[in-house]
Design a protein around this motif. Structure first.
Motif, PDB file in Angstrom:
ATOM      1  N   UNK A  48    -101.493  61.808 -89.485  1.00  0.00           N
ATOM      2  CA  UNK A  48    -101.379  63.247 -89.276  1.00  0.00           C
ATOM      3  C   UNK A  48    -102.175  63.665 -88.055  1.00  0.00           C
ATOM      4  N   UNK A  49    -101.525  64.389 -87.150  1.00  0.00           N
ATOM      5  CA  UNK A  49    -102.175  64.780 -85.903  1.00  0.00           C
ATOM      6  C   UNK A  49    -102.965  66.073 -86.093  1.00  0.00           C
ATOM      7  N   UNK A  50    -104.028  66.206 -85.320  1.00  0.00           N
ATOM      8  CA  UNK A  50    -104.862  67.402 -85.356  1.00  0.00           C
ATOM      9  C   UNK A  50    -104.145  68.542 -84.644  1.00  0.00           C
ATOM     10  N   UNK A  51    -104.255  69.742 -85.201  1.00  0.00           N
ATOM     11  CA  UNK A  51    -103.619  70.921 -84.607  1.00  0.00           C
ATOM     12  C   UNK A  51    -104.656  71.724 -83.841  1.00  0.00           C
ATOM     13  N   UNK A  52    -104.342  71.978 -82.562  1.00  0.00           N
ATOM     14  CA  UNK A  52    -105.205  72.779 -81.698  1.00  0.00           C
ATOM     15  C   UNK A  52    -104.325  73.854 -81.068  1.00  0.00           C
ATOM     16  N   UNK A  53    -104.124  74.954 -81.804  1.00  0.00           N
ATOM     17  CA  UNK A  53    -103.206  75.984 -81.336  1.00  0.00           C
ATOM     18  C   UNK A  53    -101.779  75.451 -81.320  1.00  0.00           C
ATOM     19  N   UNK A  54    -101.166  75.462 -80.138  1.00  0.00           N
ATOM     20  CA  UNK A  54     -99.793  74.945 -80.010  1.00  0.00           C
ATOM     21  C   UNK A  54     -99.765  73.461 -79.665  1.00  0.00           C
ATOM     22  N   UNK A  55    -100.940  72.832 -79.673  1.00  0.00           N
ATOM     23  CA  UNK A  55    -101.036  71.412 -79.325  1.00  0.00           C
ATOM     24  C   UNK A  55    -101.396  70.596 -80.563  1.00  0.00           C
ATOM     25  N   UNK A  56    -100.825  69.385 -80.590  1.00  0.00           N
ATOM     26  CA  UNK A  56    -101.175  68.421 -81.631  1.00  0.00           C
ATOM     27  C   UNK A  56    -101.684  67.165 -80.935  1.00  0.00           C
ATOM     28  N   UNK A  57    -102.782  66.611 -81.484  1.00  0.00           N
ATOM     29  CA  UNK A  57    -103.349  65.440 -80.829  1.00  0.00           C
ATOM     30  C   UNK A  57    -103.931  64.476 -81.856  1.00  0.00           C
ATOM     31  N   UNK A  58    -104.023  63.213 -81.428  1.00  0.00           N
ATOM     32  CA  UNK A  58    -104.629  62.186 -82.266  1.00  0.00           C
ATOM     33  C   UNK A  58    -105.042  61.025 -81.382  1.00  0.00           C
ATOM     34  N   UNK A  59    -106.226  60.470 -81.664  1.00  0.00           N
ATOM     35  CA  UNK A  59    -106.709  59.301 -80.935  1.00  0.00           C
ATOM     36  C   UNK A  59    -106.583  58.065 -81.819  1.00  0.00           C
ATOM     37  N   UNK A  60    -106.008  57.020 -81.241  1.00  0.00           N
ATOM     38  CA  UNK A  60    -105.860  55.739 -81.932  1.00  0.00           C
ATOM     39  C   UNK A  60    -106.781  54.728 -81.264  1.00  0.00           C
ATOM     40  N   UNK A  61    -107.618  54.067 -82.044  1.00  0.00           N
ATOM     41  CA  UNK A  61    -108.616  53.125 -81.510  1.00  0.00           C
ATOM     42  C   UNK A  61    -108.194  51.676 -81.759  1.00  0.00           C
ATOM     43  N   UNK A  62    -108.968  50.777 -81.146  1.00  0.00           N
ATOM     44  CA  UNK A  62    -108.847  49.328 -81.362  1.00  0.00           C
ATOM     45  C   UNK A  62    -107.458  48.789 -81.009  1.00  0.00           C
TER      46      UNK A  62
END
Length: 589
Positions: A48-62
């Motif tokens: 599930x991606x993080x919601x920042x207003x009209x933006x969705x983001x997610x960081x994938x590591x390793x």
């Protein structure tokens, strides 16, 4: 609200072994990131991606170096690719791309469906041989329009690259590639785009495209991309995210698109360019191709379609002056100029004269000036529409043939005067003369591939036939009449591109004589002279001999450009007798 990390751009931003994914999705509530790194698990909490207003983001590591990762977004239950991705996997069409065209293409992943985007942490950089290319002056341009699929029997960018020496000998100094941005399917003209940041895999790999451009630059040839900014197909993520499957159309809620097109010649789904994020998307796309691929400029397909006037089927309204459309185009021109001051900007506009003149006066913009019909009428031997004087105009790219129009040689055979259609020697002569007028008059010029050979396969009667593959006829060069045409066209183009003082000037110029109308069929005449040299072209397109006279701008020894013979012109005028269908080209340096 979890704010996006600083520096995280649209698409994928890599930092070490981590990648941050950002999707702009206004009004959407739930977006998941699916990929090889989580087995496309639609229920995993970690997806599930993080919601920042009209933006969705997610960081994938390793993540691992040296590996391509597939990924896609699940947006309120709808799977879409990344609109900013530079490569896609297509579950319907990739299987038909041969390994010789695209070696080691990543397999379509298990667990996915629909289009999958691809990224790599630190892909190997292409080593450019020409790091900085000096572009030909825009007024000297001799552009060769190319469709990769139909240029060689292989239909690949590699095969086209193997023909660059041929094009260099022809003399052209720019190639305009019909759309190469990822389009639906593998067999297309390219005007059905779906992922504008990606190069279509059916022609080759990303490095193949870069190598082609590099090899062009090594030969002094600029590369211009024909791009589609009016519309996109239903596979484009921002179309799919607001989709009415019953109507097979975007919904009224889609901010990027007009559900009802705002101009009468729309195909697929019409972008709303007055929406700021739409313009932001395309400005980023333009900069991407200039920075990543070192392209030298763009030809905007149907730029008149960048309007929000609700004209429906009213062509007259669409043709009228539109201040909003001008502002949109200038915004895109500004974005291009931020990257390269001398990049080419060419519009297929064909609009209101006031609007065209305003655009032509802005930051070096050039506009198409179609002269296909008058050149065709001239070669066929007909009068009434044979005046091609408009093909030489400041700020306009005159084109003698283009992909949308029937081939001149075919029309000469099918519809020419009786003394033309039955005689390939006459057709060759008429074409030679037409190309001489075209390329030896000032301002930018364009031709369509194989016009130099007199390609005479019909384009087709309707749109579906037009876009079908056309046979490649390199054996034309073994025919004496076609070889004579090639040789003459090569000499004219080469004279143009090797005389920058004569053709590469900055600004307007004056043509001494440009008598190329209906009344001049027995002696159409070009006299052009400036500090860089002088040219005289006279041609007889009738079936009877004629006397032709013109003023001589510089007395002394001239050269017949086609035969290389020396010609003394020591009077104020020059008179010659032209046999039926004959022409003469004289040059003085």
């Amino acid at each position: 609200i979890k704010r996006r990390p600083i520096g995280a751009e649209y698409g994928v931003t890599v930092s070490g072994t981590s990648a941050t994914f950002v999707l702009f999705a206004p009004g959407k509530q739930n977006v998941r990131l699916l990929g090889d790194f989580n087995n496309y698990n639609t229920s995993s909490t970690a997806s599930k991606m993080n919601k920042d207003g009209d933006y969705f983001w997610l960081t994938v590591d390793n993540l691992s170096y040296g590996r391509e990762y597939g990924y896609q977004y699940l947006v309120d239950g709808v799977r879409v690719g990344d609109p900013y991705c530079e490569k896609i996997l297509d579950p319907w069409n990739d299987q038909w791309i041969s390994s010789s065209t695209y070696p080691n293409l990543k397999s379509y992943p298990d667990g996915a469906s629909d289009v999958v985007s691809v990224f790599e942490l630190m892909p190997k950089e292409y080593n450019w041989e020409v790091a900085s290319f000096k572009r030909p002056a825009k007024n000297s341009l001799a552009i060769y329009e190319m469709h990769i699929r139909d240029f060689t029997s292989e239909g690949t960018i590699k095969a086209a690259m193997a023909k660059l020496d041929y094009l260099q000998t022809l003399g052209i100094n720019a190639i305009e590639l019909m759309p190469i941005q990822e389009f639906d399917g593998n067999d297309s003209w390219g005007y059905n785009p779906c992922f504008p940041f990606a190069a279509d895999k059916s022609y080759g790999t990303k490095d193949d495209y870069k190598r082609f451009i590099d090899e062009c630059h090594k030969r002094g040839i600029a590369v211009i991309l024909d791009i589609v900014t009016n519309h996109a197909t239903g596979l484009f993520p921002y179309a799919k995210m607001w989709w009415d499957s019953g109507a097979n159309n975007t919904t009224d809620a889609n901010p990027f698109f007009n559900r009802v097109a705002r101009h009468p010649y729309n195909v697929y789904h019409d972008f709303n360019h007055e929406y700021g994020p739409t313009r932001d998307y395309f400005k980023r796309m333009l900069k991407h191709w200039m920075k990543e691929y070192k392209v030298d400029g763009f030809r905007f397909d149907l730029s008149k379609g960048l309007t929000q006037k609700n004209s429906g089927s009213n062509v007259g309204t669409w043709n009228q002056y539109d201040a909003s459309r001008i502002a949109i185009i200038k915004d895109y021109a500004d974005a291009i100029r931020e990257v390269e001051e001398d990049a080419y900007i060419i519009l297929e506009h064909l609009s209101d004269a006031k609007e065209e003149n305003e655009l032509a006066a802005y930051k070096g913009i050039m506009l198409w000036r179609k002269a296909v019909e008058p050149y065709s009428e001239t070669v066929m031997g007909w009068t009434g529409k044979s005046n091609f004087s408009s093909a030489a105009a400041f700020g306009r790219v005159g084109n003698i043939e283009d992909h949308d129009e029937e081939r001149i040689a075919y029309k000469a055979i099918a519809y020419g005067q009786s003394y033309v259609k039955s005689d390939w020697t006459r057709i060759s002569k008429h074409l030679q003369a037409a190309y001489a007028f075209h390329f030896l008059s000032p301002y930018p010029k364009m031709m369509w591939q194989f016009g130099e050979m007199g390609y005479d396969v019909s384009l087709g009667e309707d749109d579906s036939q037009k876009v079908e593959p056309k046979p490649v006829h390199w054996e034309y060069m073994e025919d004496a009449n076609r070889k004579a045409l090639y040789d003459a066209v090569s000499k004219c183009i080469t004279f143009r591109t090797t005389h920058p003082a004569m053709y590469g000037f900055d600004g307007t110029t004056t043509i001494n004589t440009w008598a190329v109308g209906d009344a001049n069929m027995s002696a159409k005449t070009l006299v052009y002279s400036n500090a860089g040299g002088s040219v005289i072209v006279m041609a007889n397109f009738t079936n009877a001999s004629s006397n032709a006279t013109c003023n001589v701008p510089a007395q002394g020894t001239w050269k017949n450009l086609i035969t290389d013979a020396a010609v003394e012109l020591n009077a104020a005028t020059f008179t010659t007798t032209l046999a039926a269908g004959d022409y003469v080209v004289l040059v003085k340096e």
